[in-house]
Every structure is written in structure tokens, then in C-alpha cells.
Design an enzyme around this catalytic site. Structure first.
Site, mmCIF file in Angstrom:
data_model
loop_
_atom_site.group_PDB
_atom_site.id
_atom_site.type_symbol
_atom_site.label_atom_id
_atom_site.label_comp_id
_atom_site.label_asym_id
_atom_site.label_seq_id
_atom_site.Cartn_x
_atom_site.Cartn_y
_atom_site.Cartn_z
ATOM 1 N N ARG A 166 0.821 -1.222 0.000
ATOM 2 C CA ARG A 166 0.000 0.000 0.000
ATOM 3 C C ARG A 166 0.856 1.274 0.000
ATOM 4 O O ARG A 166 0.513 2.265 0.648
ATOM 5 C CB ARG A 166 -0.971 0.007 1.192
ATOM 6 C CG ARG A 166 -1.895 -1.189 1.262
ATOM 7 C CD ARG A 166 -2.839 -1.268 0.075
ATOM 8 N NE ARG A 166 -3.652 -2.477 0.155
ATOM 9 C CZ ARG A 166 -3.358 -3.627 -0.462
ATOM 10 N NH1 ARG A 166 -2.270 -3.719 -1.205
ATOM 11 N NH2 ARG A 166 -4.135 -4.674 -0.333
ATOM 12 N N SER A 217 -11.329 -0.549 3.331
ATOM 13 C CA SER A 217 -10.459 -0.796 4.486
ATOM 14 C C SER A 217 -9.864 0.507 5.012
ATOM 15 O O SER A 217 -9.293 1.290 4.254
ATOM 16 C CB SER A 217 -9.329 -1.746 4.111
ATOM 17 O OG SER A 217 -9.837 -3.006 3.755
ATOM 18 N N GLU A 287 -4.802 3.471 6.066
ATOM 19 C CA GLU A 287 -4.731 3.229 4.622
ATOM 20 C C GLU A 287 -5.370 4.375 3.859
ATOM 21 O O GLU A 287 -4.976 4.695 2.738
ATOM 22 C CB GLU A 287 -5.428 1.903 4.288
ATOM 23 C CG GLU A 287 -5.219 1.436 2.872
ATOM 24 C CD GLU A 287 -5.692 0.026 2.626
ATOM 25 O OE1 GLU A 287 -6.349 -0.215 1.605
ATOM 26 O OE2 GLU A 287 -5.428 -0.856 3.468
#
Length: 292
Positions: A166, A217, A287
Site C-alpha cells: 500500500r 479498508s 490506509e
């Protein structure tokens, strides 16, 4: 500055951004502009940088937490959406929707992006975040990325772009703006791919809260355990601050129950982080991106 920008393409003022972010936060942008070519985008970037003016490049808004009021220029890139599938190579511009391309590839019997059929993000955002699912990521298939570095248009190979879980060079250096990318896919069995996508879609409908606005998420998964399990075990499922609530279905989702604001979501994020740190000594990494 506005006079110069309007010579490139029309600048709109005081725009409701509710439909431009998947949290459906009611946010207002001071200015917004929709470039229709890379030349326009680069000229816009040069002008705002010359004036040292605040700006935000926005794709589909699927990983951002917008403020009540954004007092800069939003550069919306959804018109930069050309793509081409040629044999086992795909060219895609930053404003393309990744799920649209993923579904087309599946229907052509091409494998490599099927994990993205349920991701409502732009190609630019997915490269920027090194988006992924089901143990696959953008960096697994990317060959090269073309970007603007503030002075020149450059193209670098995947292994030169600091991709991590990520993360990418683009996330570390906001001066670098993704324009397009090339990635490689492979021939596969169309029916098998469709069955994989159908199975994952069914599982997603059962395990994720798709009936309320969210950005998916909230936290990256730490090595110790999935973030959702840690949050659920800490008793946060259903916990809310005003209209921002931890999903009762998936604890790593924060949903908008009606009129959630950035302030509510950020408070909820911070409470979760503090409790997980205290209870497990684990630092959850966000995130999503909080826009100021």
C-alpha cells in the site's frame, strides 16, 4: 491565477463534492477544474505551483476523507480515461476506473487484474496507493508508469518506483503525478476467471458493508493479525461517533450513516488506534488519506 486557469479549461467555484467521494461526506470545494488532456493537466499544475496554491488531484475519491470545506483547487482527472488492451499489454490513463478495465479483461479471458473487479478506484489512485486485494497488488502486474515530476514527463519501470505494501514513490513524493501506466496480463480460462470473480463478489457481499458509503479498508493489515479482527476483538463493531460508525459487518470499515463529517471519522480512527496500541502494542497504519 483564475484568469490563467480559465484559459485552459473552466474553473468552477463552491462545488458540492458529495458525489466525488465514496464516503459521501458533504464537502464543498472552493475551486474545481476538469482537465481533458495531459497537456491541460500539466499546464494547470504549473500554474498552481507558480502561485504556490493549494491543490488536490482527485480520482474517484475512494480512499480520501474530505474536510467540510477544501480551500484550494481540486483537479478532477476522470476525463483522462483512455485505455487500450493489446494482446497481453494494457495501457491506461490515470482517470480510468480500475474495476471497468478489470471486468473487461475478465470477459476477454485475460488474467492479472481480476482482484480489482470490486474496487471503485481510479488507475492513478491505485498506482499511487499500490492498491490490492486477495494477496495481489498493482505492482505485481505493472511494467512502467508515466508521470509528471514538476518539470518533465518521465517513464520509469516498476522496480524503480519504490512499491511496497500500500505504498509507492508517488505516495512518498506528492510532486510526482501519475499520468498513465502499462501493465501486463496473461491469457487464461474465461469461465474460470468469471467463477473466481463471482465467488469473491458473493463473499464480499456477505463480509463487507456495501449498503452504506465507505472508503473500504481503513487500516493496513499489520503482520500480527488482520486489522478487522483486532478492531472487532477490541469491541468496536457498531461503535459510532455521530454518523461515523464502525461497520457491524466488517470492523475495518467505517461507514457513513447519514451525515458523517471528516471530524467524526478522524475521531473514530484515533480512538481505534489508541485502543489497539494500548491493548496489543500494535500501531495501526491508516490506509485512507485525511485531506486538510
Amino acid at each position: 491565477m483564475l484568469e490563467e486557469l480559465n484559459k485552459i479549461c473552466k474553473v468552477e467555484s463552491d462545488i458540492d463534492l458529495t458525489q466525488y467521494n465514496t464516503y459521501r461526506i458533504h464537502s464543498v470545494g472552493k475551486y474545481i477544474i476538469f482537465p481533458t488532456s495531459f497537456e491541460e493537466l500539466i499546464n494547470i499544475l504549473n500554474i498552481v505551483k507558480n502561485y504556490n496554491y493549494k491543490y488536490l488531484i482527485l480520482g474517484n475519491g475512494s480512499n480520501v476523507i474530505l474536510p467540510d470545506y477544501y480551500d484550494g483547487l481540486i483537479i478532477k482527472v476522470n476525463n483522462l480515461n483512455n485505455y487500450e488492451i493489446k494482446n497481453d499489454m494494457v495501457y491506461a490513463e490515470c482517470g480510468c476506473m480500475i474495476n471497468k478495465i478489470a471486468n473487461e479483461l475478465v470477459n476477454k479471458g485475460l488474467s492479472g487484474l481480476e482482484w480489482a473487479t470490486g474496487i471503485p478506484g481510479s488507475i492513478g489512485g491505485c498506482v499511487y496507493n499500490n492498491a490490492g486485494a486477495y494477496n495481489s497488488s498493482m505492482s505485481d502486474i505493472l511494467e512502467e508508469v508515466t508521470f509528471y515530476d514538476g518539470q518533465d514527463i518521465k517513464t520509469l519501470k516498476c522496480d524503480e518506483l519504490d512499491f511496497e505494501y500500500r505504498d509507492s514513490i508517488f505516495k512518498k513524493n506528492k510532486e510526482l503525478v501519475v499520468l498513465s501506466c502499462n501493465f501486463k496480463v496473461s491469457k487464461s480460462n474465461k469461465e474460470e476467471l468469471k467463477n473466481i470473480v463471482l465467488d469473491r463478489t458473493n463473499r464480499r457481499m456477505q463480509t463487507q458493508d456495501l449498503s452504506h458509503p465507505s472508503c473500504g479498508s481503513v487500516f493496513r493489515n499489520p503482520v500480527e493479525a488482520p486489522a478487522g479482527k483486532l478492531i472487532e476483538d477490541s469491541g468496536f463493531k457498531g461503535y459510532f461517533i455521530n454518523d461515523a460508525m464502525v461497520s457491524k459487518i466488517h470492523a475495518n470499515f467505517i461507514i457513513n450513516n447519514g451525515n458523517a463529517k471528516q471530524e467524526d471519522i478522524v475521531k473514530l480512527i484515533n480512538e481505534i488506534k489508541e485502543k489497539i496500541k494500548k491493548q496489543y502494542n500494535i500501531n495501526l497504519i491508516l490506509e485512507q488519506e485525511i485531506i486538510k
